[in-house]
Every structure is written in C-alpha cells, then in structure tokens.
Design a protein around this motif. Structure first.
Motif, PDB file in Angstrom:
ATOM      1  N   CYS A 123       0.821  -1.220   0.000  1.00  0.00           N
ATOM      2  CA  CYS A 123       0.000   0.000   0.000  1.00  0.00           C
ATOM      3  C   CYS A 123       0.852   1.267   0.000  1.00  0.00           C
ATOM      4  N   ILE A 124       1.869   1.290   0.824  1.00  0.00           N
ATOM      5  CA  ILE A 124       2.753   2.461   0.867  1.00  0.00           C
ATOM      6  C   ILE A 124       3.475   2.615  -0.472  1.00  0.00           C
ATOM      7  N   GLY A 125       3.969   1.515  -1.006  1.00  0.00           N
ATOM      8  CA  GLY A 125       4.655   1.561  -2.294  1.00  0.00           C
ATOM      9  C   GLY A 125       3.752   2.069  -3.413  1.00  0.00           C
ATOM     10  N   ASN A 126       2.504   1.606  -3.432  1.00  0.00           N
ATOM     11  CA  ASN A 126       1.579   2.069  -4.465  1.00  0.00           C
ATOM     12  C   ASN A 126       1.245   3.541  -4.299  1.00  0.00           C
ATOM     13  N   ALA A 127       1.059   3.997  -3.068  1.00  0.00           N
ATOM     14  CA  ALA A 127       0.793   5.420  -2.844  1.00  0.00           C
ATOM     15  C   ALA A 127       1.959   6.263  -3.357  1.00  0.00           C
ATOM     16  N   ILE A 128       3.167   5.849  -3.033  1.00  0.00           N
ATOM     17  CA  ILE A 128       4.356   6.570  -3.502  1.00  0.00           C
ATOM     18  C   ILE A 128       4.410   6.551  -5.023  1.00  0.00           C
ATOM     19  N   LYS A 129       4.102   5.401  -5.633  1.00  0.00           N
ATOM     20  CA  LYS A 129       4.124   5.276  -7.092  1.00  0.00           C
ATOM     21  C   LYS A 129       3.192   6.297  -7.744  1.00  0.00           C
ATOM     22  N   TYR A 130       1.972   6.408  -7.226  1.00  0.00           N
ATOM     23  CA  TYR A 130       1.027   7.357  -7.822  1.00  0.00           C
ATOM     24  C   TYR A 130       1.455   8.800  -7.591  1.00  0.00           C
ATOM     25  N   LEU A 131       2.033   9.098  -6.444  1.00  0.00           N
ATOM     26  CA  LEU A 131       2.523  10.448  -6.192  1.00  0.00           C
ATOM     27  C   LEU A 131       3.748  10.766  -7.052  1.00  0.00           C
ATOM     28  N   TRP A 132       4.628   9.791  -7.189  1.00  0.00           N
ATOM     29  CA  TRP A 132       5.870   9.946  -7.953  1.00  0.00           C
ATOM     30  C   TRP A 132       5.593  10.351  -9.394  1.00  0.00           C
ATOM     31  N   ARG A 133       4.546   9.724  -9.989  1.00  0.00           N
ATOM     32  CA  ARG A 133       4.276   9.928 -11.407  1.00  0.00           C
ATOM     33  C   ARG A 133       3.024  10.767 -11.660  1.00  0.00           C
ATOM     34  N   VAL A 134       2.569  11.513 -10.654  1.00  0.00           N
ATOM     35  CA  VAL A 134       1.303  12.240 -10.744  1.00  0.00           C
ATOM     36  C   VAL A 134       1.211  13.182 -11.944  1.00  0.00           C
ATOM     37  N   ASP A 135       2.268  13.807 -12.328  1.00  0.00           N
ATOM     38  CA  ASP A 135       2.224  14.754 -13.449  1.00  0.00           C
ATOM     39  C   ASP A 135       2.780  14.167 -14.747  1.00  0.00           C
ATOM     40  N   SER A 136       2.958  12.851 -14.774  1.00  0.00           N
ATOM     41  CA  SER A 136       3.528  12.205 -15.953  1.00  0.00           C
ATOM     42  C   SER A 136       2.477  11.567 -16.854  1.00  0.00           C
ATOM     43  N   LYS A 137       1.242  11.527 -16.397  1.00  0.00           N
ATOM     44  CA  LYS A 137       0.184  10.889 -17.185  1.00  0.00           C
ATOM     45  C   LYS A 137      -0.954  11.886 -17.395  1.00  0.00           C
ATOM     46  N   ASP A 138      -2.035  11.417 -17.999  1.00  0.00           N
ATOM     47  CA  ASP A 138      -3.103  12.313 -18.431  1.00  0.00           C
ATOM     48  C   ASP A 138      -4.044  12.815 -17.340  1.00  0.00           C
ATOM     49  N   ASN A 139      -4.149  12.122 -16.217  1.00  0.00           N
ATOM     50  CA  ASN A 139      -5.165  12.473 -15.227  1.00  0.00           C
ATOM     51  C   ASN A 139      -4.558  12.561 -13.821  1.00  0.00           C
ATOM     52  N   PRO A 140      -3.910  13.688 -13.491  1.00  0.00           N
ATOM     53  CA  PRO A 140      -3.252  13.799 -12.190  1.00  0.00           C
ATOM     54  C   PRO A 140      -4.214  13.704 -11.009  1.00  0.00           C
ATOM     55  N   ILE A 141      -5.433  14.190 -11.153  1.00  0.00           N
ATOM     56  CA  ILE A 141      -6.399  14.104 -10.045  1.00  0.00           C
ATOM     57  C   ILE A 141      -6.693  12.647  -9.725  1.00  0.00           C
ATOM     58  N   GLN A 142      -6.869  11.846 -10.762  1.00  0.00           N
ATOM     59  CA  GLN A 142      -7.133  10.415 -10.553  1.00  0.00           C
ATOM     60  C   GLN A 142      -5.954   9.746  -9.845  1.00  0.00           C
ATOM     61  N   ASP A 143      -4.741  10.095 -10.223  1.00  0.00           N
ATOM     62  CA  ASP A 143      -3.574   9.511  -9.566  1.00  0.00           C
ATOM     63  C   ASP A 143      -3.480   9.961  -8.108  1.00  0.00           C
ATOM     64  N   LEU A 144      -3.823  11.192  -7.814  1.00  0.00           N
ATOM     65  CA  LEU A 144      -3.840  11.649  -6.423  1.00  0.00           C
ATOM     66  C   LEU A 144      -4.909  10.891  -5.620  1.00  0.00           C
ATOM     67  N   GLU A 145      -6.054  10.664  -6.242  1.00  0.00           N
ATOM     68  CA  GLU A 145      -7.118   9.903  -5.569  1.00  0.00           C
ATOM     69  C   GLU A 145      -6.693   8.458  -5.326  1.00  0.00           C
ATOM     70  N   LYS A 146      -5.958   7.878  -6.261  1.00  0.00           N
ATOM     71  CA  LYS A 146      -5.459   6.514  -6.072  1.00  0.00           C
ATOM     72  C   LYS A 146      -4.459   6.476  -4.915  1.00  0.00           C
ATOM     73  N   ALA A 147      -3.605   7.482  -4.830  1.00  0.00           N
ATOM     74  CA  ALA A 147      -2.643   7.543  -3.724  1.00  0.00           C
ATOM     75  C   ALA A 147      -3.388   7.625  -2.389  1.00  0.00           C
ATOM     76  N   ILE A 148      -4.420   8.436  -2.335  1.00  0.00           N
ATOM     77  CA  ILE A 148      -5.225   8.556  -1.111  1.00  0.00           C
ATOM     78  C   ILE A 148      -5.869   7.220  -0.763  1.00  0.00           C
ATOM     79  N   PHE A 149      -6.379   6.516  -1.775  1.00  0.00           N
ATOM     80  CA  PHE A 149      -6.979   5.198  -1.541  1.00  0.00           C
ATOM     81  C   PHE A 149      -5.984   4.280  -0.840  1.00  0.00           C
ATOM     82  N   TYR A 150      -4.758   4.201  -1.355  1.00  0.00           N
ATOM     83  CA  TYR A 150      -3.761   3.300  -0.765  1.00  0.00           C
ATOM     84  C   TYR A 150      -3.301   3.775   0.606  1.00  0.00           C
ATOM     85  N   ILE A 151      -3.230   5.071   0.822  1.00  0.00           N
ATOM     86  CA  ILE A 151      -2.884   5.583   2.152  1.00  0.00           C
ATOM     87  C   ILE A 151      -3.985   5.232   3.147  1.00  0.00           C
TER      88      ILE A 151
END
Length: 73
Positions: free
Chosen positions: A34-62
């Motif tokens: 879970c921690i690794g996945n949260a970091i993964k989504y935060l790490w690449r948040v601005d590298s893909k098309d939907n940063p809000i979705q990636d932030l929400e995924k990070a919150i889910f894993y946290i």
C-alpha cells in the motif's frame, strides 16, 4: 523491445520521466504494497493524463494502509 525502444509494458516513458532519473520501482520495492503504491502514484502524478485520478489513487492506498494498521480489513 528493449529499454531504449520505449517498451510500453516493461519500460513506459512515464516510468523514467522523474527529474531524478530514478525509476520509481527502485524505491517502492523496499516498501509494503500500500505504501509503495501510494508513492508510485505520487511519484508519477504529473507524468500521465489524469493527475487528479492519480492523487485519488494515492489517497486510496494511504487510507487502506491506515485501516490495516488500525486492525481493520
């Protein structure tokens, strides 16, 4: 395909786009899921098309990690 040809499965361009030049997996493989996945989504948040979705995924894993540590689920 190899790393230099942009293999979309093993080496997508957003995997190595961080300014540090470090690939996220080099850090997160030393963490729990879970921690690794949260970091993964935060790490690449601005590298893909939907940063809000990636932030929400990070919150889910946290939140999931918090529940696991509280003894839930």
């Amino acid at each position: 395909m190899n790393e230099t040809t942009g293999d979309p499965v093993n080496n997508p361009s957003h995997y190595t786009s961080h300014p540090s030049g470090i690939e996220c997996i080099q850090i997160t493989e030393h963490m729990g899921f879970c921690i690794g996945n949260a970091i993964k989504y935060l790490w690449r948040v601005d590298s893909k098309d939907n940063p809000i979705q990636d932030l929400e995924k990070a919150i889910f894993y946290i939140n999931r990690e918090i529940e696991l540590r509280k003894g839930g689920q």
